[in-house]
Design an enzyme around this catalytic site. Structure first.
Site, PDB file in Angstrom:
ATOM      1  N   GLY A 181       0.944  -1.231  -0.046  1.00 21.90           N
ATOM      2  CA  GLY A 181      -0.223  -0.084  -0.108  1.00 21.90           C
ATOM      3  C   GLY A 181       0.799   1.200   0.071  1.00 21.90           C
ATOM      4  O   GLY A 181       2.132   1.155  -0.283  1.00 21.90           O
ATOM      5  N   ARG A 217     -14.957  12.595  13.162  1.00 23.05           N
ATOM      6  CA  ARG A 217     -15.633  11.289  12.708  1.00 23.05           C
ATOM      7  C   ARG A 217     -16.301  10.443  13.925  1.00 23.05           C
ATOM      8  O   ARG A 217     -17.363  10.169  13.752  1.00 23.05           O
ATOM      9  CB  ARG A 217     -14.662  10.395  11.909  1.00 23.05           C
ATOM     10  CG  ARG A 217     -14.290  10.780  10.518  1.00 23.05           C
ATOM     11  CD  ARG A 217     -13.431   9.717  10.007  1.00 23.05           C
ATOM     12  NE  ARG A 217     -12.928  10.087   8.637  1.00 23.05           N
ATOM     13  CZ  ARG A 217     -12.102   9.539   7.928  1.00 23.05           C
ATOM     14  NH1 ARG A 217     -11.426   8.440   8.394  1.00 23.05           N
ATOM     15  NH2 ARG A 217     -12.016  10.268   6.690  1.00 23.05           N
TER      16      ARG A 217
END
Length: 654
Positions: A61, A349
């Protein structure tokens, strides 16, 4: 609930206590000079010696690909592993909304210090100051590098790079490429990686999964991997090992992660002695497409960037099932704008997720089962025009329409919180080295920078900061003592690790029960979501620990793993991952039970203010929980957190 919660010590029956630990690598002095000082103090490896040194990087990644590319460019010999069929399929590709950088292009008051402050505050004062400040410093270099690589960031009318806002901040510092930012950044890192493959400094092994860590004389010296196509078990050795294998959100079964994402690489290192930091810190993302049925295998994230222009609301009256366009404005509750006027729809969040849950708990949720709130773009379309909205968010709108069959241009999206990112991971020091010498951990696989909650658009920032800029400097300090004596494939430590892998595989195949691996994973996920999800209680967590242990025992009696070891066998792959999820899930619940406070993504119902906000207890829990594998009982080591530049106080976004 009162804000005078009395601790019970309910976790004591499950844990042992070890000595406190400290990050001995973090430099002192003015915070703005600490990274510069560490770079100067770190030992160097000359160019000729780099060619003699081997490094293993697990994961491709953003953190893994950028690290492998940069280390290869520096002249080290790098061996890279990923379980996907291409490095480009790493889960970083799914990060849609953007990447933060303190460039202050909008001239709206941003700075390195403000990004540092927002990160520490957003993490509810449970991150390290030194790490968070370094992340903010390095952020400005990431954007320049990515632009030079050709990443097609959005631009404003004058040709400069455009920015938008994300949750938890009041400035625009998020660079983006429509709703494809992760994909474009990963392609840039992949190009850099492939350049080194062509140059001969990097060797990539796709479709290989790490199943154990090789430790020789107290140092990480290699990995045991399985060729997922042939089933062959392979041993690979090096002078150092870098884990960049991502997060463990799939312990919940349903999450926004790709279905292959798992904890095995880091968990196997944990069982070899690497401390696991803050495992209970899980991020619940507020902007996901709601669950649609009992047979769903993953959830889809709608980028947080949508909260820039979309307004979140529910009907004021519980049980109002009218079409949203039939509900007049005065009968709508734009609850985030009402409760948090300073930040509105762009609160962090964790706060947005809990607020949505509370609305649904009060019967105001919308859609099937009442588990959803509206994300409405009507005002944005009227203000900007549909073409402008399509230019900013078109691919996200198309994805929503394909999945739900609803047109978000003509009616509001429905969203609900879901498991997304994890702030916990292997414990590392300022150099990104774990407590095991020679084992470095980058990106979401470590715990280091985000505290108890990650701000939006900071995952891509940390992955690239670690891979492009931090690790190449700090790993050199360790490798300056090398090259070390080579480790042969027949070394006793290699043979022992390899044998352990083979025995574990044979044990899984030998059970021959009558229940599928996925049924166990799904049941584990239900336990985790119910008792260690958005809201946690002492009673629920204690119950969850018992349920997980019972489920794990049943797994080893009744699971059915079909096929053979020496072949392509996805059932065997999933079984090995679920075994590690059982142990991780138990540790997450123990960690959550031990932390008798609410902070960030970890919300204990017993510890909240009168108006339902998270209530920390800095006098008792201002520490990193670094867990050592202890068999029956994990061993807790505490790293005290000290704040010199940011005052620890209750977060307020009102």
């Amino acid at each position: 609930m009162s804000d005078t919660y009395t601790p019970t010590g309910a976790a004591e029956q499950f844990i042992e206590h070890g000595e406190d630990i400290h990050d001995t690598k973090a430099p002192s002095g003015p915070i703005e000079r600490r990274w510069e000082q560490r770079q100067f103090d770190a030992k160097l490896v000359n160019a000729a010696n780099r060619r003699k040194i081997k490094i293993i990087v697990v994961g491709t990644g953003l953190a893994g690909a950028s690290a492998a590319a940069t280390l290869g460019e520096a002249g080290y010999h790098v061996t890279s592993f990923c379980y996907q069929d291409s490095p480009r399929r790493a889960h970083s590709i799914a990060a849609q909304g953007g990447i933060n950088a303190a460039k202050n292009y909008r001239n709206d008051g941003d700075s390195v210090y403000r990004l540092f402050y927002d990160t520490v505050k957003g993490g509810d004062f449970r991150s390290r100051e030194s790490n968070s400040y370094r992340l903010a410093q390095v952020s400005v270099n990431i954007i320049d590098q990515c632009v030079a690589q050709g990443v097609p960031f959005a631009r404003e009318y004058g040709g400069l790079l455009d920015n938008r806002s994300f949750g938890g901040v009041q400035v625009s510092r998020t660079f983006y490429a429509r709703g494809q930012t992760g994909q474009q950044l990963l392609i840039g890192a992949y190009q850099a990686l492939e350049r080194q493959v062509a140059a001969g400094t990097v060797e990539v092994h796709t479709r290989h999964e790490m199943l154990d860590l090789v430790m020789v004389d107290g140092k990480a010296r290699g990995v045991i991997v399985r060729d997922m196509v042939t089933g062959e078990i392979e041993s690979h050795t090096a002078d150092a090992v870098v884990l960049a294998s991502g997060g463990y959100g799939n312990v919940y079964f349903l999450s926004t992660n790709a279905m292959g994402c798992n904890v095995t690489a880091t968990w196997r290192a944990h069982r070899r002695g690497a401390y696991f930091g803050n495992p209970c810190y899980t991020q619940i993302h507020p902007t996901c497409i709601p669950v649609s049925g009992d047979y769903q295998s993953k959830l889809t994230l709608m980028s947080e960037s949508l909260r820039n222009d979309g307004r979140i609301w529910v009907p004021k009256k519980a049980g109002d099932d009218r079409h949203p366009r039939d509900i007049p404005e005065d009968e709508r509750d734009y609850y985030l704008e009402r409760i948090y006027p300073a930040f509105g729809n762009l609160v962090p969040r964790d706060i947005a997720s809990r607020a949505a849950k509370y609305q649904c708990d009060d019967g105001k949720g919308v859609g099937p089962g009442g588990l959803g709130v509206y994300l409405d773009f009507a005002d944005a379309i009227e203000r900007m025009g549909r073409p402008a909205v399509e230019a900013k968010y078109g691919n996200l709108f198309d994805m929503y329409a394909r999945i739900t069959g609803e047109d978000p241009y003509t009616e509001p999206m429905r969203i609900y919180p879901a498991v997304h990112y994890v702030m916990g991971g292997l414990w590392v020091d300022y150099d990104l080295q774990s407590n095991l010498e020679g084992l470095f951990v980058t990106g979401e696989a470590n715990f280091s920078d985000q505290g108890a909650n990650r701000l939006g658009a900071s995952a891509l920032m940390q992955g690239l900061a670690d891979g492009y800029f931090v690790l190449p400097t700090t790993i050199a300090n360790y490798l300056a003592a090398g090259p070390f004596e080579p480790v042969a494939e027949d070394h006793p430590a290699v043979l022992e690790a390899r044998q352990a892998v083979e025995e574990r595989i044979q044990k899984l195949l030998a059970v021959d029960g009558n229940r599928t691996v996925d049924s166990y994973h799904k049941e584990l996920g239900h336990i985790m979501w119910e008792y260690c999800g958005m809201e946690r209680t002492e009673e629920g967590l204690t119950k969850a620990i018992g349920l997980i242990r019972e489920l794990r025992d049943d797994f080893w009696k009744n699971v059915k793993v079909t096929g053979e070891a020496e072949e392509l066998n996805q059932t065997l792959e999933r079984a090995g991952r679920v075994v590690d999820f059982f142990e991780l899930g138990e540790l997450m619940c123990i960690d959550a039970l031990n932390r008798e406070e609410s902070c960030g993504g970890h919300f204990r119902a017993e510890s909240q203010t009168e108006d339902g906000e998270a209530l920390r207890h800095d006098d008792r829990f201002a520490y990193v929980a670094a867990w050592e594998f202890g068999g029956e009982k994990p061993i807790l080591h505490k790293e005290p957190l000290e704040y010199e530049y940011v005052e620890m106080k209750a977060r307020s976004y009102k």
